[in-house]
Design a protein around this motif. Sequence first.
Motif, PDB file in Angstrom:
ATOM      1  N   TYR A 161       0.848  -1.210   0.240  1.00  0.00           N
ATOM      2  CA  TYR A 161       0.007   0.082  -0.046  1.00  0.00           C
ATOM      3  C   TYR A 161       0.896   1.212  -0.025  1.00  0.00           C
ATOM      4  O   TYR A 161       0.318   2.284  -0.201  1.00  0.00           O
ATOM      5  CB  TYR A 161      -1.035   0.073   1.116  1.00  0.00           C
ATOM      6  N   GLU A 162       2.055   1.059   0.127  1.00  0.00           N
ATOM      7  CA  GLU A 162       2.981   2.472   0.307  1.00  0.00           C
ATOM      8  C   GLU A 162       3.116   2.859  -1.126  1.00  0.00           C
ATOM      9  O   GLU A 162       3.502   4.107  -1.439  1.00  0.00           O
ATOM     10  CB  GLU A 162       4.237   2.041   0.733  1.00  0.00           C
ATOM     11  N   PHE A 163       2.697   2.038  -2.107  1.00  0.00           N
ATOM     12  CA  PHE A 163       2.739   2.352  -3.417  1.00  0.00           C
ATOM     13  C   PHE A 163       1.469   2.408  -4.027  1.00  0.00           C
ATOM     14  O   PHE A 163       1.310   3.399  -4.856  1.00  0.00           O
ATOM     15  CB  PHE A 163       4.009   1.257  -4.162  1.00  0.00           C
ATOM     16  N   THR A 164       0.558   1.735  -3.722  1.00  0.00           N
ATOM     17  CA  THR A 164      -0.801   1.424  -4.408  1.00  0.00           C
ATOM     18  C   THR A 164      -1.591   0.369  -3.813  1.00  0.00           C
ATOM     19  O   THR A 164      -0.982  -0.397  -3.246  1.00  0.00           O
ATOM     20  CB  THR A 164      -0.810   1.400  -5.792  1.00  0.00           C
ATOM     21  N   THR A 165      -2.928   0.720  -3.945  1.00  0.00           N
ATOM     22  CA  THR A 165      -3.932  -0.696  -3.345  1.00  0.00           C
ATOM     23  C   THR A 165      -4.247  -1.322  -4.283  1.00  0.00           C
ATOM     24  O   THR A 165      -4.774  -2.461  -4.221  1.00  0.00           O
ATOM     25  CB  THR A 165      -5.225   0.200  -2.732  1.00  0.00           C
ATOM     26  N   ASP A 166      -3.725  -1.047  -5.918  1.00  0.00           N
ATOM     27  CA  ASP A 166      -3.852  -2.232  -6.869  1.00  0.00           C
ATOM     28  C   ASP A 166      -2.630  -3.122  -6.845  1.00  0.00           C
ATOM     29  O   ASP A 166      -1.542  -2.819  -7.430  1.00  0.00           O
ATOM     30  CB  ASP A 166      -4.003  -1.354  -8.365  1.00  0.00           C
ATOM     31  N   PRO A 183      -2.208   5.276   8.970  1.00  0.00           N
ATOM     32  CA  PRO A 183      -1.295   5.870   9.801  1.00  0.00           C
ATOM     33  C   PRO A 183       0.259   5.318   9.689  1.00  0.00           C
ATOM     34  O   PRO A 183       0.616   4.529  10.108  1.00  0.00           O
ATOM     35  CB  PRO A 183      -1.655   5.089  11.242  1.00  0.00           C
ATOM     36  N   TRP A 184       0.718   5.889   8.629  1.00  0.00           N
ATOM     37  CA  TRP A 184       2.293   5.687   8.250  1.00  0.00           C
ATOM     38  C   TRP A 184       3.084   5.931   9.473  1.00  0.00           C
ATOM     39  O   TRP A 184       2.917   7.057   9.881  1.00  0.00           O
ATOM     40  CB  TRP A 184       2.635   6.322   6.934  1.00  0.00           C
ATOM     41  N   PRO A 185       4.341   5.328   9.516  1.00  0.00           N
ATOM     42  CA  PRO A 185       4.949   4.186   8.748  1.00  0.00           C
ATOM     43  C   PRO A 185       4.063   2.952   9.172  1.00  0.00           C
ATOM     44  O   PRO A 185       3.627   2.743   9.941  1.00  0.00           O
ATOM     45  CB  PRO A 185       6.311   4.343   8.800  1.00  0.00           C
ATOM     46  N   TYR A 186       4.227   2.014   8.025  1.00  0.00           N
ATOM     47  CA  TYR A 186       3.621   0.736   8.502  1.00  0.00           C
ATOM     48  C   TYR A 186       4.736  -0.078   9.611  1.00  0.00           C
ATOM     49  O   TYR A 186       5.755  -0.081   9.438  1.00  0.00           O
ATOM     50  CB  TYR A 186       3.706  -0.252   7.061  1.00  0.00           C
ATOM     51  N   PRO A 210       4.127   6.743  -3.994  1.00  0.00           N
ATOM     52  CA  PRO A 210       2.887   7.484  -3.994  1.00  0.00           C
ATOM     53  C   PRO A 210       1.819   7.168  -2.960  1.00  0.00           C
ATOM     54  O   PRO A 210       0.790   7.776  -2.559  1.00  0.00           O
ATOM     55  CB  PRO A 210       2.254   7.496  -5.368  1.00  0.00           C
ATOM     56  N   GLY A 211       1.841   5.775  -2.366  1.00  0.00           N
ATOM     57  CA  GLY A 211       0.995   5.289  -1.442  1.00  0.00           C
ATOM     58  C   GLY A 211       0.528   6.101  -0.174  1.00  0.00           C
ATOM     59  O   GLY A 211      -0.178   6.390   0.563  1.00  0.00           O
ATOM     60  N   PHE A 212       1.983   6.938  -0.060  1.00  0.00           N
ATOM     61  CA  PHE A 212       2.030   7.790   1.267  1.00  0.00           C
ATOM     62  C   PHE A 212       1.146   9.062   1.218  1.00  0.00           C
ATOM     63  O   PHE A 212       0.959   9.375   2.502  1.00  0.00           O
ATOM     64  CB  PHE A 212       3.491   8.259   1.592  1.00  0.00           C
ATOM     65  N   ARG A 213       0.711   9.335   0.058  1.00  0.00           N
ATOM     66  CA  ARG A 213      -0.181  10.403  -0.134  1.00  0.00           C
ATOM     67  C   ARG A 213      -1.747  10.065   0.465  1.00  0.00           C
ATOM     68  O   ARG A 213      -2.375  11.017   0.666  1.00  0.00           O
ATOM     69  CB  ARG A 213      -0.467  10.889  -1.638  1.00  0.00           C
ATOM     70  N   ASN A 214      -1.931   8.786   0.773  1.00  0.00           N
ATOM     71  CA  ASN A 214      -3.187   8.531   1.223  1.00  0.00           C
ATOM     72  C   ASN A 214      -3.200   8.762   2.710  1.00  0.00           C
ATOM     73  O   ASN A 214      -2.473   7.676   3.361  1.00  0.00           O
ATOM     74  CB  ASN A 214      -3.558   7.100   0.771  1.00  0.00           C
TER      75      ASN A 214
END
Length: 315
Positions: free
Chosen positions: A80-85, A186-189, A178-182
């Motif tokens: 998810y740090e990059f995408t949910t896809d 509660p980042w970081p993982y 880009p996933g961090f923009r979501n």
Amino acid sequence: MTWIKTRKRWELPESEVTPESTFWSRRHLLKTATAAALSLGSLPAIAATAGFPTTRNPRFSEEFGGLTPEKLVTGYNNFYEFTTDKEDVAQLAQGWETEPWTLQVEGLVRNPFQMDVNELVREFGIEQRIYRFRCVEAWSMVVPWDGFPLAKLVAKADPLSEAKYLRFVSFMDPENAPGFRNSYYPWPYQEGLRLDEARNELSLMVTGVFGKPLPNQNGAPLRLMVPWKYGFKSIKSIVRIEFVQEMPTTLWSAMAPREYGFYANVNPEVNHPRWSQARERPVGTWFQKIDTLKFNGYEPEVAALYEGMDLSRWY
């Protein structure tokens, strides 16, 4: 006196290894893609490269009916740090640089240390182990991971008696991931294990897959693999491990404690609030489903860790 050795489930001869022609055609494709990237003036992602080629550990060599094809293991991922896809992760993570990469080990230990991943590999060595992988979303894989036992790292850190848990923390790189923009997450993982879980022989620090350095989308250069737990416990791209006294907060248990508990042991008898966990779909099949096994098939090796605890509460 004649001794009769009873084999564990993984102590079996190899049966359905990925064909060599498929392996090398994939390797050729990766080399071609790398050359193309360099010709365009862009730098390819670099994973930790020490320790290869690896040797398969015969104690963990059962293929459970056949390995999941490499193109699916490296092409169908949650990150998810990059995408949910799942199918876009590889493309979005391409070019993300993972070397040099330093792991910080700290907290309630006698020997805190900071080491490059390649240095860790040179000290501990790596081997290949075939493990089942079961996602909480009810799909599964059979994967040959390359890495070293987490127990070796624990022993090097030499935890104090007060240390009861390990907290794992992943990277933060909003500029390139880009996933961090979501901001929903509660980042970081972060993830965690009990100390006795970390010392279990199955817990593995992974630096490769299919005998090659770990691709970015699979959690390069260093991820955790805990095969008796749902996949979200196996945190990717780890930068810090902290030995702590209290149970650490994890990303998913913080977001939805009813759905993603701390232990997350695979249990077909306990459903997710929104779907059944009794069966799973092996990746690569669309209509086939198989029964899910308690502790993902590793019950003899790990059940004693949870003696006296109410398994029905541990989602």
